[in-house]
Write a protein that holds these residues in place. Structure first.
Motif, PDB file in Angstrom:
ATOM      1  N   ALA A 163       0.826  -1.217   0.000  1.00 21.82           N
ATOM      2  CA  ALA A 163       0.000   0.000   0.000  1.00 21.82           C
ATOM      3  C   ALA A 163       0.855   1.260   0.000  1.00 21.82           C
ATOM      4  CB  ALA A 163      -0.927  -0.003   1.213  1.00 21.82           C
ATOM      5  N   GLN A 164       2.084   1.123   0.511  1.00 18.07           N
ATOM      6  CA  GLN A 164       3.012   2.250   0.540  1.00 18.07           C
ATOM      7  C   GLN A 164       3.911   2.291  -0.699  1.00 18.07           C
ATOM      8  OE1 GLN A 164       4.929   1.508   4.308  1.00 18.07           O
ATOM      9  NE2 GLN A 164       3.306   2.528   5.486  1.00 18.07           N
ATOM     10  N   GLY A 165       3.678   1.369  -1.642  1.00 17.36           N
ATOM     11  CA  GLY A 165       4.399   1.415  -2.899  1.00 17.36           C
ATOM     12  C   GLY A 165       5.536   0.438  -3.060  1.00 17.36           C
ATOM     13  N   VAL A 166       5.784  -0.418  -2.077  1.00 18.29           N
ATOM     14  CA  VAL A 166       6.854  -1.406  -2.197  1.00 18.29           C
ATOM     15  C   VAL A 166       6.375  -2.545  -3.092  1.00 18.29           C
ATOM     16  CG1 VAL A 166       8.324  -3.038  -0.965  1.00 18.29           C
ATOM     17  CG2 VAL A 166       7.759  -0.826   0.077  1.00 18.29           C
ATOM     18  N   GLN A 167       7.177  -2.908  -4.096  1.00 17.92           N
ATOM     19  CA  GLN A 167       6.794  -3.991  -5.003  1.00 17.92           C
ATOM     20  C   GLN A 167       7.873  -5.058  -5.146  1.00 17.92           C
ATOM     21  OE1 GLN A 167       5.546  -2.112  -8.710  1.00 17.92           O
ATOM     22  NE2 GLN A 167       3.499  -1.804  -7.888  1.00 17.92           N
ATOM     23  N   SER A 168       9.008  -4.850  -4.534  1.00 17.99           N
ATOM     24  CA  SER A 168      10.118  -5.798  -4.639  1.00 17.99           C
ATOM     25  C   SER A 168      10.126  -6.741  -3.445  1.00 17.99           C
ATOM     26  CB  SER A 168      11.453  -5.049  -4.688  1.00 17.99           C
ATOM     27  OG  SER A 168      12.531  -5.910  -4.419  1.00 17.99           O
ATOM     28  N   PRO A 169      10.052  -8.054  -3.681  1.00 13.69           N
ATOM     29  CA  PRO A 169      10.116  -8.974  -2.541  1.00 13.69           C
ATOM     30  C   PRO A 169      11.456  -8.912  -1.816  1.00 13.69           C
ATOM     31  CG  PRO A 169      10.158 -10.177  -4.625  1.00 13.69           C
ATOM     32  CD  PRO A 169       9.845  -8.754  -4.961  1.00 13.69           C
ATOM     33  N   ARG A 170      12.546  -8.642  -2.546  1.00 14.34           N
ATOM     34  CA  ARG A 170      13.857  -8.527  -1.890  1.00 14.34           C
ATOM     35  C   ARG A 170      13.881  -7.319  -0.946  1.00 14.34           C
ATOM     36  NH1 ARG A 170      17.268  -9.405  -5.919  1.00 14.34           N
ATOM     37  NH2 ARG A 170      18.002 -11.423  -5.162  1.00 14.34           N
ATOM     38  N   THR A 171      13.308  -6.214  -1.389  1.00 15.50           N
ATOM     39  CA  THR A 171      13.235  -5.035  -0.528  1.00 15.50           C
ATOM     40  C   THR A 171      12.434  -5.329   0.733  1.00 15.50           C
ATOM     41  OG1 THR A 171      13.410  -3.535  -2.420  1.00 15.50           O
ATOM     42  CG2 THR A 171      12.452  -2.635  -0.403  1.00 15.50           C
ATOM     43  N   LEU A 172      11.330  -6.030   0.581  1.00 15.69           N
ATOM     44  CA  LEU A 172      10.510  -6.394   1.743  1.00 15.69           C
ATOM     45  C   LEU A 172      11.309  -7.228   2.743  1.00 15.69           C
ATOM     46  CD1 LEU A 172       6.936  -7.271   0.462  1.00 15.69           C
ATOM     47  CD2 LEU A 172       7.505  -5.860   2.431  1.00 15.69           C
ATOM     48  N   LEU A 173      12.060  -8.183   2.239  1.00 13.45           N
ATOM     49  CA  LEU A 173      12.855  -9.029   3.126  1.00 13.45           C
ATOM     50  C   LEU A 173      13.928  -8.220   3.845  1.00 13.45           C
ATOM     51  CD1 LEU A 173      13.275 -12.137   0.806  1.00 13.45           C
ATOM     52  CD2 LEU A 173      11.941 -12.043   2.920  1.00 13.45           C
ATOM     53  N   ARG A 174      14.531  -7.268   3.146  1.00 14.22           N
ATOM     54  CA  ARG A 174      15.569  -6.437   3.754  1.00 14.22           C
ATOM     55  C   ARG A 174      14.982  -5.499   4.810  1.00 14.22           C
ATOM     56  NH1 ARG A 174      19.248  -3.553  -0.582  1.00 14.22           N
ATOM     57  NH2 ARG A 174      20.560  -3.297   1.269  1.00 14.22           N
ATOM     58  N   MET A 175      13.739  -5.120   4.648  1.00 16.57           N
ATOM     59  CA  MET A 175      13.093  -4.183   5.565  1.00 16.57           C
ATOM     60  C   MET A 175      12.601  -4.847   6.851  1.00 16.57           C
ATOM     61  SD  MET A 175      10.734  -2.095   2.803  1.00 16.57           S
ATOM     62  CE  MET A 175       9.611  -1.484   4.086  1.00 16.57           C
ATOM     63  N   ASN A 176      12.529  -6.183   6.855  1.00 18.90           N
ATOM     64  CA  ASN A 176      11.853  -6.879   7.949  1.00 18.90           C
ATOM     65  C   ASN A 176      12.732  -7.966   8.566  1.00 18.90           C
ATOM     66  OD1 ASN A 176       8.930  -5.787   8.016  1.00 18.90           O
ATOM     67  ND2 ASN A 176       9.316  -6.081   5.837  1.00 18.90           N
ATOM     68  N   ASP A 177      12.193  -8.584   9.609  1.00 20.57           N
ATOM     69  CA  ASP A 177      12.938  -9.556  10.409  1.00 20.57           C
ATOM     70  C   ASP A 177      12.959 -10.900   9.690  1.00 20.57           C
ATOM     71  OD1 ASP A 177      14.336 -10.632  12.517  1.00 20.57           O
ATOM     72  OD2 ASP A 177      12.567 -10.937  13.786  1.00 20.57           O
ATOM     73  N   THR A 178      14.092 -11.201   9.068  1.00 20.64           N
ATOM     74  CA  THR A 178      14.215 -12.373   8.192  1.00 20.64           C
ATOM     75  C   THR A 178      15.361 -13.267   8.647  1.00 20.64           C
ATOM     76  OG1 THR A 178      13.412 -11.060   6.326  1.00 20.64           O
ATOM     77  CG2 THR A 178      14.586 -13.089   5.802  1.00 20.64           C
ATOM     78  N   GLN A 179      15.140 -14.569   8.600  1.00 20.79           N
ATOM     79  CA  GLN A 179      16.197 -15.538   8.858  1.00 20.79           C
ATOM     80  C   GLN A 179      16.974 -15.769   7.559  1.00 20.79           C
ATOM     81  OE1 GLN A 179      16.865 -17.073  11.852  1.00 20.79           O
ATOM     82  NE2 GLN A 179      18.636 -18.105  10.981  1.00 20.79           N
ATOM     83  N   LEU A 180      18.277 -15.495   7.571  1.00 19.02           N
ATOM     84  CA  LEU A 180      19.107 -15.641   6.373  1.00 19.02           C
ATOM     85  C   LEU A 180      20.046 -16.825   6.532  1.00 19.02           C
ATOM     86  CD1 LEU A 180      19.857 -11.886   5.729  1.00 19.02           C
ATOM     87  CD2 LEU A 180      18.736 -13.429   4.120  1.00 19.02           C
ATOM     88  N   LEU A 181      20.064 -17.683   5.522  1.00 15.44           N
ATOM     89  CA  LEU A 181      20.885 -18.890   5.521  1.00 15.44           C
ATOM     90  C   LEU A 181      21.859 -18.859   4.347  1.00 15.44           C
ATOM     91  CD1 LEU A 181      17.959 -21.464   5.923  1.00 15.44           C
ATOM     92  CD2 LEU A 181      19.287 -20.435   7.776  1.00 15.44           C
ATOM     93  N   THR A 182      22.895 -19.666   4.452  1.00 13.90           N
ATOM     94  CA  THR A 182      23.831 -19.837   3.339  1.00 13.90           C
ATOM     95  C   THR A 182      23.445 -21.097   2.576  1.00 13.90           C
ATOM     96  OG1 THR A 182      25.620 -18.751   4.544  1.00 13.90           O
ATOM     97  CG2 THR A 182      26.241 -20.149   2.687  1.00 13.90           C
TER      98      THR A 182
END
Length: 199
Positions: A150-169
């Motif tokens: 609703a605020q204009g974000v359309q990139s799933p990568r951007t969403l993940l970077r903006m929020n609390d995400t578990q990152l694995l190798t």
């Protein structure tokens, strides 16, 4: 643990490839069917994420579908539509253009899943940013995504970077390889054919 559905992202327009990437044959069957078979042991049910044209062409199929429901011209449309379709489930998402994906990466993703985070994904092939098109999206991400879109974000990568995400190798970077154009398709076909001949 929350119910886990599978989602094969197949709704892209495949403009660079010139043909539907989800129907390319790398492993003796269309890629969307190959990935469905890969995901099935991990998931309660596996859905194909499709656009409206694909849904019309698949009328009458017994394959469960999630049809794009948003005016978002990125793969985020498929993820959003899945979370809207069944908001109480987590979704194991994979893009249809990852023909080198195997159970090795899926096992690592399942083992590394942190349901207390909004999503669990691998670092991308550069090892710096989240890879949004192979991961597990938890139900709690749904309202967060709605607000962001609703605020204009359309990139799933951007969403993940903006929020609390578990990152694995990822265990093998090659499994994140995307096949987006005819040259990439031909290179991967050479690899998969060579692998089949050695097995």
């Amino acid at each position: 643990m929350t119910k886990l559905n599978g989602l094969v992202l197949a709704g892209g327009r495949s403009t660079r490839m010139g043909e539907d990437k989800s129907q390319l044959n790398y492993h003796g069957k269309p890629q969307r069917e190959h990935l469905t078979d890969l995901l099935r042991p991990y998931c309660t049910q596996v859905f194909w994420s499709v656009n409206t044209d694909q849904a019309a062409a698949l009328a009458g199929t017994t394959q469960p579908l999630v049809v794009d429901a948003f005016d978002v011209p990125t793969p985020l449309n498929g993820i959003l539509s899945a979370l809207q379709h069944e908001p109480d489930a987590a979704w194991l998402v994979v893009a249809c253009d990852m023909p080198l994906l195997t159970n090795r990466s899926l096992d690592a993703l399942i083992d590394g899943r942190n349901p207390a985070k909004l999503a669990t994904v691998f670092y991308d092939s550069d090892g710096r940013l989240p890879e949004p098109l192979l991961g597990i999206y938890e139900p709690a991400f749904w309202p967060v995504m709605q607000k962001a879109v609703a605020q204009g974000v359309q990139s799933p990568r951007t969403l993940l970077r903006m929020n609390d995400t578990q990152l694995l190798t990822v265990p093998d970077l090659r499994e994140l390889t995307n096949s987006n154009d005819p040259a990439g398709r031909d290179a991967i076909l050479t690899q998969t054919t060579a692998g089949d001949s050695r097995s």
